[in-house]
Motif scaffolding. Structure first.
Motif, PDB file in Angstrom:
ATOM      1  N   THR A  75      -4.186 -37.197  -8.391  1.00 51.34           N
ATOM      2  CA  THR A  75      -3.188 -36.379  -9.093  1.00 51.34           C
ATOM      3  C   THR A  75      -1.851 -36.309  -8.368  1.00 51.34           C
ATOM      4  N   ARG A  76      -1.833 -36.619  -7.073  1.00 50.70           N
ATOM      5  CA  ARG A  76      -0.592 -36.435  -6.314  1.00 50.70           C
ATOM      6  C   ARG A  76       0.445 -37.491  -6.639  1.00 50.70           C
ATOM      7  N   VAL A  77       0.015 -38.697  -7.001  1.00 49.81           N
ATOM      8  CA  VAL A  77       0.941 -39.769  -7.356  1.00 49.81           C
ATOM      9  C   VAL A  77       0.535 -40.365  -8.691  1.00 49.81           C
ATOM     10  N   LYS A  78       1.495 -41.054  -9.306  1.00 46.38           N
ATOM     11  CA  LYS A  78       1.257 -41.698 -10.595  1.00 46.38           C
ATOM     12  C   LYS A  78       1.947 -43.052 -10.591  1.00 46.38           C
ATOM     13  N   PRO A  79       1.584 -43.935 -11.533  1.00 46.08           N
ATOM     14  CA  PRO A  79       2.241 -45.239 -11.585  1.00 46.08           C
ATOM     15  C   PRO A  79       3.766 -45.098 -11.660  1.00 46.08           C
ATOM     16  N   GLY A  80       4.457 -45.909 -10.855  1.00 44.32           N
ATOM     17  CA  GLY A  80       5.913 -45.878 -10.793  1.00 44.32           C
ATOM     18  C   GLY A  80       6.464 -45.071  -9.646  1.00 44.32           C
ATOM     19  N   ASP A  81       5.636 -44.224  -9.027  1.00 41.73           N
ATOM     20  CA  ASP A  81       6.113 -43.413  -7.907  1.00 41.73           C
ATOM     21  C   ASP A  81       6.399 -44.293  -6.691  1.00 41.73           C
ATOM     22  N   ARG A  82       7.406 -43.921  -5.955  1.00 38.96           N
ATOM     23  CA  ARG A  82       7.733 -44.581  -4.692  1.00 38.96           C
ATOM     24  C   ARG A  82       6.949 -43.887  -3.586  1.00 38.96           C
ATOM     25  N   VAL A  83       6.303 -44.655  -2.723  1.00 36.72           N
ATOM     26  CA  VAL A  83       5.455 -44.062  -1.701  1.00 36.72           C
ATOM     27  C   VAL A  83       5.622 -44.788  -0.373  1.00 36.72           C
ATOM     28  N   VAL A  84       5.316 -44.063   0.697  1.00 36.03           N
ATOM     29  CA  VAL A  84       5.176 -44.660   2.013  1.00 36.03           C
ATOM     30  C   VAL A  84       3.684 -44.718   2.321  1.00 36.03           C
ATOM     31  N   VAL A  85       3.250 -45.764   2.992  1.00 35.47           N
ATOM     32  CA  VAL A  85       1.847 -45.917   3.347  1.00 35.47           C
ATOM     33  C   VAL A  85       1.579 -45.172   4.652  1.00 35.47           C
ATOM     34  N   CYS A  86       0.672 -44.214   4.611  1.00 35.77           N
ATOM     35  CA  CYS A  86       0.247 -43.481   5.800  1.00 35.77           C
ATOM     36  C   CYS A  86      -1.077 -44.067   6.256  1.00 35.77           C
ATOM     37  N   TRP A  87      -1.077 -44.700   7.432  1.00 33.66           N
ATOM     38  CA  TRP A  87      -2.291 -45.374   7.895  1.00 33.66           C
ATOM     39  C   TRP A  87      -3.320 -44.409   8.479  1.00 33.66           C
ATOM     40  N   LEU A  88      -2.937 -43.163   8.707  1.00 33.45           N
ATOM     41  CA  LEU A  88      -3.854 -42.177   9.261  1.00 33.45           C
ATOM     42  C   LEU A  88      -3.779 -40.894   8.446  1.00 33.45           C
ATOM     43  N   PRO A  89      -4.343 -40.905   7.233  1.00 35.05           N
ATOM     44  CA  PRO A  89      -4.257 -39.720   6.375  1.00 35.05           C
ATOM     45  C   PRO A  89      -5.191 -38.614   6.869  1.00 35.05           C
ATOM     46  N   ALA A  90      -4.825 -37.394   6.571  1.00 33.72           N
ATOM     47  CA  ALA A  90      -5.625 -36.235   6.966  1.00 33.72           C
ATOM     48  C   ALA A  90      -6.546 -35.829   5.817  1.00 33.72           C
ATOM     49  N   CYS A  91      -7.811 -35.573   6.148  1.00 31.54           N
ATOM     50  CA  CYS A  91      -8.764 -35.179   5.104  1.00 31.54           C
ATOM     51  C   CYS A  91      -8.627 -33.711   4.742  1.00 31.54           C
ATOM     52  N   GLY A  92      -8.134 -32.884   5.678  1.00 30.01           N
ATOM     53  CA  GLY A  92      -7.946 -31.464   5.421  1.00 30.01           C
ATOM     54  C   GLY A  92      -9.183 -30.623   5.612  1.00 30.01           C
ATOM     55  N   ALA A  93     -10.319 -31.257   5.906  1.00 29.66           N
ATOM     56  CA  ALA A  93     -11.569 -30.506   5.977  1.00 29.66           C
ATOM     57  C   ALA A  93     -12.285 -30.621   7.315  1.00 29.66           C
ATOM     58  N   CYS A  94     -11.956 -31.599   8.130  1.00 33.70           N
ATOM     59  CA  CYS A  94     -12.660 -31.804   9.398  1.00 33.70           C
ATOM     60  C   CYS A  94     -12.199 -30.778  10.429  1.00 33.70           C
ATOM     61  N   PRO A  95     -12.917 -30.635  11.540  1.00 31.59           N
ATOM     62  CA  PRO A  95     -12.499 -29.653  12.564  1.00 31.59           C
ATOM     63  C   PRO A  95     -11.076 -29.854  13.061  1.00 31.59           C
ATOM     64  N   ALA A  96     -10.648 -31.118  13.267  1.00 37.23           N
ATOM     65  CA  ALA A  96      -9.292 -31.363  13.742  1.00 37.23           C
ATOM     66  C   ALA A  96      -8.259 -30.866  12.736  1.00 37.23           C
ATOM     67  N   CYS A  97      -8.473 -31.155  11.462  1.00 35.55           N
ATOM     68  CA  CYS A  97      -7.537 -30.703  10.426  1.00 35.55           C
ATOM     69  C   CYS A  97      -7.504 -29.181  10.343  1.00 35.55           C
ATOM     70  N   LYS A  98      -8.675 -28.544  10.447  1.00 37.31           N
ATOM     71  CA  LYS A  98      -8.724 -27.091  10.364  1.00 37.31           C
ATOM     72  C   LYS A  98      -8.013 -26.431  11.542  1.00 37.31           C
ATOM     73  N   ARG A  99      -7.962 -27.128  12.687  1.00 41.68           N
ATOM     74  CA  ARG A  99      -7.231 -26.603  13.832  1.00 41.68           C
ATOM     75  C   ARG A  99      -5.739 -26.868  13.739  1.00 41.68           C
ATOM     76  N   GLY A 100      -5.321 -27.616  12.714  1.00 42.92           N
ATOM     77  CA  GLY A 100      -3.916 -27.965  12.575  1.00 42.92           C
ATOM     78  C   GLY A 100      -3.529 -29.213  13.309  1.00 42.92           C
ATOM     79  N   GLN A 101      -4.516 -29.949  13.846  1.00 43.09           N
ATOM     80  CA  GLN A 101      -4.244 -31.206  14.548  1.00 43.09           C
ATOM     81  C   GLN A 101      -4.576 -32.373  13.624  1.00 43.09           C
ATOM     82  N   THR A 102      -3.844 -32.470  12.538  1.00 43.57           N
ATOM     83  CA  THR A 102      -4.169 -33.468  11.526  1.00 43.57           C
ATOM     84  C   THR A 102      -3.985 -34.896  12.020  1.00 43.57           C
ATOM     85  N   GLU A 103      -3.162 -35.085  13.071  1.00 47.82           N
ATOM     86  CA  GLU A 103      -2.977 -36.437  13.606  1.00 47.82           C
ATOM     87  C   GLU A 103      -4.237 -36.946  14.300  1.00 47.82           C
ATOM     88  N   LEU A 104      -5.205 -36.051  14.550  1.00 49.77           N
ATOM     89  CA  LEU A 104      -6.457 -36.447  15.186  1.00 49.77           C
ATOM     90  C   LEU A 104      -7.588 -36.623  14.182  1.00 49.77           C
TER      91      LEU A 104
END
Length: 360
Positions: A75-104
């Protein structure tokens, strides 16, 4: 479609093939038409085997383009949208993400062992570097890897934001939190190192010494905010002249080798901060004795992908670029089509380019 493929780890040349298919499209996935990708030193490290990566594979992880198709549930993007590729996306649910360390977050690595491409004729599998593989006309990635960008951000600029600029700026702004009036040394002044220099300048560092063996990179570093630029052999003199021999408040190692990390440690003042930005090999060990570690009280801070929330870092970079506070276009010193990717690799190896934009 066309894609640049490394057939075996350790080879130094890519073959541009025209019978490659992007695979894996389905629920939660996005198909992207790549328009521009940056050549990062990490691509070379994966090709040589310094960074672990199964082969054969398509290099590239610093890309931008347009969404062609989205899978069920996206739902966040649709055909035609311009995007940058993030090679390390955050899941938002793991312990690192919950601590605010999404880069881990390690969720992005879960797909690194799954082929992203295949040969149409033979059906043989091909991986994508870091689960992406942007040296290709199209790539299929998880929806979290496709980050929308404003329409006024050119694809080449967006590609740089996808890795190098975010890593370098973040090392200075997030990880080190450079103080105004401080002294800084940056060892390794490619695209990431120069971005760290810009971050230190933004924070008001009084002295920023760029260290690189390549004269062209030293000259470029001065344009991006370094107050002086020296070769590695001249670093000791610069330390004496700038800090009275005490050492720098902050030293950024942006090479990824134990030898330069050791030099960086010795160049940091007691109580100062060493930030390790370069991605090195698992069998390359940094040696410190227990007495100096205790007695010098130097902070050693690794910086993964800029050491902060990646999406917020993207937004901050765009805002700074729009305001003219950072120079991103100047980082792109070479532009080549995909067919000339091997020439771009040679430019990176010799230090002739800060960043090469591969236009696809």
């Amino acid at each position: 479609m066309r894609a640049a493929v490394l057939h075996e780890i350790g080879q130094d040349k890519l073959e541009v093939l025209d019978d490659v298919e992007a695979v894996g499209f389905g629920p939660g996935r996005v198909r992207i038409r790549v328009r521009a990708t940056g050549l990062c030193h990490s691509d070379l490290s994966a090709m040589s085997g310094v960074l672990p990566q199964p082969g054969p594979f398509v290099p590239g992880h610093e890309g931008a383009g347009e969404v062609l198709e989205v899978g069920e549930g996206v739902t966040r993007v649709k055909p035609g949208d311009r995007v940058v590729v993030c090679w390390l996306p955050a899941c938002g649910a793991c312990p690192a993400c919950k601590r605010g360390q999404t880069e881990l977050c390690l969720a992005g690595f879960m797909n690194a062992g799954t082929p992203n491409f295949r040969r149409a004729d033979s059906g043989s599998d091909i991986f994508g570097f870091a689960g992406t593989g942007t040296f290709a006309e199209e790539v299929v990635v998880d929806a979290g890897c496709a980050v929308p960008i404003p329409d006024d951000v050119p694809f080449d600029i967006a590609a740089l934001i996808g890795c190098g600029v975010t890593t370098g700026l973040g090392a200075a702004l997030n990880t080190a939190d450079v103080e105004a009036g401080s002294s800084v040394a940056v060892i390794g002044c490619g695209g990431v190192g120069v971005s760290a220099i810009q971050g230190a300048r933004l924070r008001g560092a009084a002295e920023i010494v760029a260290v690189d063996p390549v004269a062209a990179r030293r000259e470029a570093a001065l344009k991006f905010g370094a107050t002086r630029a020296v070769s590695p052999e001249e670093l000791a003199d610069a330390k004496q002249q700038v800090t009275g021999g005490e050492g720098f408040d902050y030293v950024f190692e942006v090479v990824g080798r134990s030898a330069t990390a050791r030099t960086a440690y010795e160049t940091t003042r007691r109580g100062g901060t060493l930030v390790v930005v370069g991605a090195g090999a698992m069998d390359d060990h940094l040696q410190l004795n227990m007495f100096e570690l205790f007695f010098d009280e130097k902070r050693i801070l690794p910086s993964m992908y800029g050491g902060g929330d990646v999406l917020r870092s993207y937004e901050r970079t765009v805002a700074l670029w729009r305001a003219g506070r950072i120079d991103l276009a100047g980082l792109i010193t070479h532009r080549v089509p995909l067919a000339e990717v091997n020439e771009a690799l040679d430019q990176m190896r010799t230090g002739a380019a800060l960043r090469t934009c591969i236009e696809i």
